[in-house]
Design an enzyme around this catalytic site. Sequence first.
Site, PDB file in Angstrom:
ATOM      1  N   HIS A 219       0.806  -1.218   0.000  1.00 47.64           N
ATOM      2  CA  HIS A 219       0.000   0.000   0.000  1.00 47.64           C
ATOM      3  C   HIS A 219       0.845   1.276   0.000  1.00 47.64           C
ATOM      4  O   HIS A 219       0.607   2.159  -0.813  1.00 47.64           O
ATOM      5  CB  HIS A 219      -1.072   0.057   1.074  1.00 47.64           C
ATOM      6  CG  HIS A 219      -1.932   1.244   0.820  1.00 47.64           C
ATOM      7  ND1 HIS A 219      -2.978   1.229  -0.061  1.00 47.64           N
ATOM      8  CD2 HIS A 219      -1.810   2.530   1.213  1.00 47.64           C
ATOM      9  CE1 HIS A 219      -3.472   2.445  -0.177  1.00 47.64           C
ATOM     10  NE2 HIS A 219      -2.780   3.263   0.592  1.00 47.64           N
ATOM     11  N   TYR A 223       1.842   5.514  -2.429  1.00 50.02           N
ATOM     12  CA  TYR A 223       2.254   6.889  -2.106  1.00 50.02           C
ATOM     13  C   TYR A 223       3.624   7.193  -2.691  1.00 50.02           C
ATOM     14  O   TYR A 223       3.945   8.342  -2.950  1.00 50.02           O
ATOM     15  CB  TYR A 223       2.223   7.127  -0.597  1.00 50.02           C
ATOM     16  CG  TYR A 223       0.837   6.901  -0.060  1.00 50.02           C
ATOM     17  CD1 TYR A 223      -0.212   7.713  -0.482  1.00 50.02           C
ATOM     18  CD2 TYR A 223       0.561   5.845   0.779  1.00 50.02           C
ATOM     19  CE1 TYR A 223      -1.500   7.482  -0.063  1.00 50.02           C
ATOM     20  CE2 TYR A 223      -0.730   5.611   1.214  1.00 50.02           C
ATOM     21  CZ  TYR A 223      -1.758   6.430   0.791  1.00 50.02           C
ATOM     22  OH  TYR A 223      -3.024   6.189   1.190  1.00 50.02           O
ATOM     23  N   HIS A 375     -10.793   1.451  -9.856  1.00 52.91           N
ATOM     24  CA  HIS A 375     -10.192   2.389  -8.897  1.00 52.91           C
ATOM     25  C   HIS A 375      -8.755   2.732  -9.268  1.00 52.91           C
ATOM     26  O   HIS A 375      -8.404   3.895  -9.420  1.00 52.91           O
ATOM     27  CB  HIS A 375     -10.252   1.802  -7.483  1.00 52.91           C
ATOM     28  CG  HIS A 375      -9.268   2.405  -6.530  1.00 52.91           C
ATOM     29  ND1 HIS A 375      -9.414   3.672  -6.035  1.00 52.91           N
ATOM     30  CD2 HIS A 375      -8.110   1.941  -6.020  1.00 52.91           C
ATOM     31  CE1 HIS A 375      -8.396   3.965  -5.248  1.00 52.91           C
ATOM     32  NE2 HIS A 375      -7.581   2.929  -5.223  1.00 52.91           N
ATOM     33  N   PHE A 376      -7.903   1.720  -9.443  1.00 54.15           N
ATOM     34  CA  PHE A 376      -6.500   2.113  -9.580  1.00 54.15           C
ATOM     35  C   PHE A 376      -6.124   2.568 -10.990  1.00 54.15           C
ATOM     36  O   PHE A 376      -5.043   3.103 -11.172  1.00 54.15           O
ATOM     37  CB  PHE A 376      -5.517   1.098  -8.994  1.00 54.15           C
ATOM     38  CG  PHE A 376      -5.559  -0.280  -9.556  1.00 54.15           C
ATOM     39  CD1 PHE A 376      -5.207  -0.534 -10.859  1.00 54.15           C
ATOM     40  CD2 PHE A 376      -5.915  -1.347  -8.752  1.00 54.15           C
ATOM     41  CE1 PHE A 376      -5.220  -1.816 -11.360  1.00 54.15           C
ATOM     42  CE2 PHE A 376      -5.933  -2.642  -9.245  1.00 54.15           C
ATOM     43  CZ  PHE A 376      -5.594  -2.868 -10.549  1.00 54.15           C
ATOM     44  N   HIS A 377      -7.030   2.420 -11.931  1.00 55.71           N
ATOM     45  CA  HIS A 377      -6.740   3.075 -13.213  1.00 55.71           C
ATOM     46  C   HIS A 377      -7.090   4.560 -13.193  1.00 55.71           C
ATOM     47  O   HIS A 377      -6.758   5.290 -14.127  1.00 55.71           O
ATOM     48  CB  HIS A 377      -7.427   2.351 -14.371  1.00 55.71           C
ATOM     49  CG  HIS A 377      -6.706   1.093 -14.752  1.00 55.71           C
ATOM     50  ND1 HIS A 377      -6.904  -0.088 -14.081  1.00 55.71           N
ATOM     51  CD2 HIS A 377      -5.740   0.843 -15.669  1.00 55.71           C
ATOM     52  CE1 HIS A 377      -6.107  -1.018 -14.592  1.00 55.71           C
ATOM     53  NE2 HIS A 377      -5.386  -0.484 -15.554  1.00 55.71           N
ATOM     54  N   ARG A 438     -11.855  -9.497 -10.788  1.00 57.13           N
ATOM     55  CA  ARG A 438     -10.653  -8.987 -11.432  1.00 57.13           C
ATOM     56  C   ARG A 438      -9.735 -10.170 -11.740  1.00 57.13           C
ATOM     57  O   ARG A 438     -10.051 -11.306 -11.401  1.00 57.13           O
ATOM     58  CB  ARG A 438      -9.943  -7.963 -10.551  1.00 57.13           C
ATOM     59  CG  ARG A 438      -9.293  -8.570  -9.317  1.00 57.13           C
ATOM     60  CD  ARG A 438      -8.655  -7.517  -8.427  1.00 57.13           C
ATOM     61  NE  ARG A 438      -7.356  -7.088  -8.964  1.00 57.13           N
ATOM     62  CZ  ARG A 438      -6.403  -6.518  -8.226  1.00 57.13           C
ATOM     63  NH1 ARG A 438      -6.594  -6.327  -6.935  1.00 57.13           N
ATOM     64  NH2 ARG A 438      -5.264  -6.139  -8.759  1.00 57.13           N
ATOM     65  N   ARG A 439      -8.597  -9.896 -12.355  1.00 58.01           N
ATOM     66  CA  ARG A 439      -7.561 -10.898 -12.593  1.00 58.01           C
ATOM     67  C   ARG A 439      -8.106 -12.172 -13.232  1.00 58.01           C
ATOM     68  O   ARG A 439      -7.756 -13.279 -12.832  1.00 58.01           O
ATOM     69  CB  ARG A 439      -6.884 -11.270 -11.277  1.00 58.01           C
ATOM     70  CG  ARG A 439      -6.225 -10.102 -10.607  1.00 58.01           C
ATOM     71  CD  ARG A 439      -5.392 -10.484  -9.450  1.00 58.01           C
ATOM     72  NE  ARG A 439      -4.212  -9.644  -9.403  1.00 58.01           N
ATOM     73  CZ  ARG A 439      -3.302  -9.681  -8.454  1.00 58.01           C
ATOM     74  NH1 ARG A 439      -3.401 -10.546  -7.484  1.00 58.01           N
ATOM     75  NH2 ARG A 439      -2.262  -8.904  -8.490  1.00 58.01           N
TER      76      ARG A 439
HETATM   77  C1  HEM Z   1      -5.083   2.180 -21.860  1.00 51.53           C
HETATM   78  C2  HEM Z   1      -4.386   1.673 -20.976  1.00 51.53           C
HETATM   79  C3  HEM Z   1      -4.761   0.542 -20.056  1.00 51.53           C
HETATM   80  C4  HEM Z   1      -5.714  -0.422 -20.170  1.00 51.53           C
HETATM   81  C5  HEM Z   1      -6.702  -0.637 -21.300  1.00 51.53           C
HETATM   82  C6  HEM Z   1      -5.624  -1.255 -18.992  1.00 51.53           C
HETATM   83  C7  HEM Z   1      -6.421  -2.343 -18.729  1.00 51.53           C
HETATM   84  C8  HEM Z   1      -6.311  -3.156 -17.620  1.00 51.53           C
HETATM   85  C9  HEM Z   1      -7.202  -4.219 -17.278  1.00 51.53           C
HETATM   86  C10 HEM Z   1      -8.416  -4.652 -18.082  1.00 51.53           C
HETATM   87  C11 HEM Z   1      -6.762  -4.775 -16.128  1.00 51.53           C
HETATM   88  C12 HEM Z   1      -7.414  -5.887 -15.346  1.00 51.53           C
HETATM   89  C13 HEM Z   1      -7.105  -7.237 -15.789  1.00 51.53           C
HETATM   90  C14 HEM Z   1      -7.703  -8.236 -14.856  1.00 51.53           C
HETATM   91  O1  HEM Z   1      -7.861  -7.966 -13.661  1.00 51.53           O
HETATM   92  O2  HEM Z   1      -8.037  -9.342 -15.320  1.00 51.53           O
HETATM   93  C15 HEM Z   1      -5.591  -4.061 -15.724  1.00 51.53           C
HETATM   94  C16 HEM Z   1      -4.872  -4.328 -14.592  1.00 51.53           C
HETATM   95  C17 HEM Z   1      -3.873  -3.502 -14.089  1.00 51.53           C
HETATM   96  N1  HEM Z   1      -3.428  -2.335 -14.659  1.00 51.53           N
HETATM   97 FE1  HEM Z   1      -4.013  -1.547 -16.424  1.00 51.53          FE
HETATM   98  N2  HEM Z   1      -4.620  -0.765 -18.194  1.00 51.53           N
HETATM   99  C18 HEM Z   1      -4.078   0.334 -18.802  1.00 51.53           C
HETATM  100  C19 HEM Z   1      -3.072   1.138 -18.316  1.00 51.53           C
HETATM  101  C20 HEM Z   1      -2.467   0.988 -17.090  1.00 51.53           C
HETATM  102  C21 HEM Z   1      -1.504   1.887 -16.529  1.00 51.53           C
HETATM  103  C22 HEM Z   1      -0.983   3.145 -17.196  1.00 51.53           C
HETATM  104  C23 HEM Z   1      -1.160   1.377 -15.320  1.00 51.53           C
HETATM  105  C24 HEM Z   1      -0.192   1.884 -14.292  1.00 51.53           C
HETATM  106  C25 HEM Z   1       0.659   2.798 -14.390  1.00 51.53           C
HETATM  107  C26 HEM Z   1      -1.894   0.162 -15.125  1.00 51.53           C
HETATM  108  C27 HEM Z   1      -1.787  -0.636 -14.023  1.00 51.53           C
HETATM  109  C28 HEM Z   1      -2.468  -1.810 -13.832  1.00 51.53           C
HETATM  110  C29 HEM Z   1      -2.274  -2.679 -12.707  1.00 51.53           C
HETATM  111  C30 HEM Z   1      -1.313  -2.483 -11.542  1.00 51.53           C
HETATM  112  C31 HEM Z   1      -3.147  -3.754 -12.874  1.00 51.53           C
HETATM  113  C32 HEM Z   1      -3.359  -4.928 -11.914  1.00 51.53           C
HETATM  114  C33 HEM Z   1      -2.687  -6.152 -12.380  1.00 51.53           C
HETATM  115  C34 HEM Z   1      -3.057  -7.318 -11.516  1.00 51.53           C
HETATM  116  O3  HEM Z   1      -4.215  -7.442 -11.095  1.00 51.53           O
HETATM  117  O4  HEM Z   1      -2.159  -8.106 -11.236  1.00 51.53           O
HETATM  118  N3  HEM Z   1      -2.686  -0.052 -16.213  1.00 51.53           N
HETATM  119  N4  HEM Z   1      -5.332  -3.076 -16.653  1.00 51.53           N
HETATM  120 CU   LIG Z   2      -4.071   0.076  -0.226  1.00 50.92          CU
END
Ligand code: HEM
Ligand SMILES: [Cu+2]
Lengths: 571, 147
Positions: A219, A223, A375-377, A438-439
């Site tokens: 977490h 920050y 949330h985190f996006h 998710r995931r």
């Molecule tokens: C257009 C750009 C992006 C798209 C379409 C996108 C899409 C996604 C999607 C659909 C997931 C979920 C997949 C799942 O839970 O099955 C995901 C997970 C994630 N995304 Fe993105 N994302 C984008 C950009 C970014 C950026 C810029 C960051 C961070 C700087 C980011 C960080 C993350 C993280 C940390 C996860 C979690 C991975 C996990 O659950 O292990 N994403 N993204």
């Molecule tokens: Cu947290």
Amino acid sequence: MSIRGGLRFILLSEIVFPFVLLILGVTLGLLQVLQRAGIIKSTSYLGIEYYQGLTLHGTINAIVFTTFIIVAFSNAMVMFSLKRSLKPGVQWVSWLLMVGGTLMAAYAMLTGKANVLYTFYPPLIAHWTFYVGVVLLVVGSLVPFFFDWIPNYIAWRRENPTGRFPLPVLGVFVTFILWFIIVIPVSIEILFQLLPLSLGWVEEINPLLARTLFWFFGHPLVYFWLLPAYIMLYSILPKLVGGKLYSDPAARLALLLFLVFSVPVGLHHQYTEGGLSAGWKLWHAFLTFMVALPSFITAFTVAASLEHGARQRGGKGLFAWWAKLPYFSREGDQWLFSYFIAGLLLFLFGGITGIVNASYNLNLAVHNTSWVVGHFHTTVGGLVTLAFLGISLYMMAKLRGVEVKAKGLAVAAPYLWLIGMMVFEVAMSVAAFYGFPRRTAAGASYIDPASPLYHPEWYFWAHLSAGGGAIAVLGFVAYLVSFLGTLFARPVREPVVEFPMAEALHDEPVPLLSNLRPWLTVSILLIAFSYTYPIYESMTKGITAKSPAYNDRLPVPLKQTQTEASAEIPR
Amino acid sequence: MDRFEKNAIVLALALLFFFFGLVVYAAKALQIEVPTCLTGVNPFQEGRVIVLDEGAKRYQVNLLARMWNFEPYEIRLPAGAKVDLYLTSRDVVHGLRINYTNVNLMAIPGTVSYARVRFDKPGVYSIVCHEYCGINHHLMAGKIIVE
Ligand code: HEM
Ligand SMILES: [Cu+2]
Ligand SMILES: [Cu+2]
């Protein structure tokens, strides 16, 4: 400040190298929304499996890209604020560790030896190169802080015995003290649990303890991403709108409150697991609410600074001044404003959804659903990403001595990203009310009408999130055109390290707010108090058995698959 | 610090305490609690449904998560069933949410997570594994049929 030679190469490559990876990371994001919606039916695409791609997406975007840009920005900001050059020797060590570590981890992920996602929860286990790579990256990122910025600050202090701790440097120091503190638990997890298990030096490890140590890091990590963006909001943004930082003490107070409250909150990621007492989870929930306070202060300070700037530009009325901000301006450095304002709008939603996540029992409604992804996006994928994209383009242009190219596209990019991510966020949030996880490669099961596991109530929202994701990617492409154009433009002036820096409107010095020591002491006491028992519990009462290593392919421990012929094991 | 700033800080604190108060109220008065550390419940090796009291409709469900299914896969309960749900994992980390309830638990090998839940409305409550657990994670699901 002018810059040349090796140092200039280092700063430039700390921006360009993660960008090359980010192109892959964003492409994989696009594939994920398509695969989650079933628009791409197969769980494997372009030779990359869904969970392998997700590991790359999380690790590259949230760990590699962020860490590199934070180091590059902090290097430049400390250098510029203290007016002292950096030491090439120190910088090369840091660079080699970070680049080397990243390449090691990338090797493991790209060859499918580390399909563990960026949280690498055991007993799923990755190839050792993944863990060593992550540790090298992190250690490398700390090298400039200890061997460059602190010595430079001490030297600066000697020459300016009465000068005030420059605000951006205070911010960078808070960021990296925090980073140093939290790197300790995750290094313990990796070096004493995961790496030995991966190498076969131990048979079993305690997965609950690993999770507790991970979130001790995980977490506050957010920050580490967020604070550099806040530093930009305090010191750069007001200047862009032609105004001043509303209050210097308030900015310092916010930074120091982060130092106190941002670490002992990790159990809010573990609300739903047995093995940890509910009372301690509630305590961490309380501290999580407290760490929202400096963000509220920041929201006020930033809004007040924007208002001050807008009034300088002729803004009037209670709300009408909002119209006077340079949303689409391409003059001078003002194009950068679009990145901050779009990021801030996204972060509004990030803050609200984050309070929901933190809310203990309310978390039961959203934990591990698509809500969290939405949330985190809007946080790391919103304000943090946009601020970092903006500042990278800005620094890169200065370091190369060129004008930013295709400024129109550069200004359009953050708004496309804003629209796309908002749609994505809404879709993912609503889907979560119906339990969309998710995931999950949902397109191959839950979103597939032909599957017995089909969930029709998720279908529309999964598709809407794909639409949102595609718009955001379009924004990224617009950015990339400008970025590449600038990267290959012919230099027209001296390479420099330079930022637009705002003065403060309210600027009375408060000695307590320039002294890190008391705040750090309280922080450490609070961490010790909040984590001693949960860690003890994770090692004793909370868990009755340790776990052997598994990989993502087979439902039997790795050891067993290695001793018996793996072909004989039924799948 | 000026007056506006002080007001903003006081307001922010008041809001946060109000939210936290609601959370505590929901936990203590409405009994919407998160799982806690159980001592004396050992992780089980097989999943099953135990009838505690047929007349009072009290059941205990021992749910075992493993790569890549739940045991039992399908659970039948009468409407109004009051269930003590225990969840553990036999291999890696899994998780589940039972749709349209407050049940949201992680399954961590070596630990047992617990939730209490009542199924008043008849229907099918789907369960999906919501923590990544390997290559077939998206196929790991179950259901509770309340009739
Ligand atoms: C257009 C750009 C992006 C798209 C379409 C996108 C899409 C996604 C999607 C659909 C997931 C979920 C997949 C799942 O839970 O099955 C995901 C997970 C994630 N995304 Fe993105 N994302 C984008 C950009 C970014 C950026 C810029 C960051 C961070 C700087 C980011 C960080 C993350 C993280 C940390 C996860 C979690 C991975 C996990 O659950 O292990 N994403 N993204
Ligand atoms: Cu947290
Ligand atoms: Cu699972």
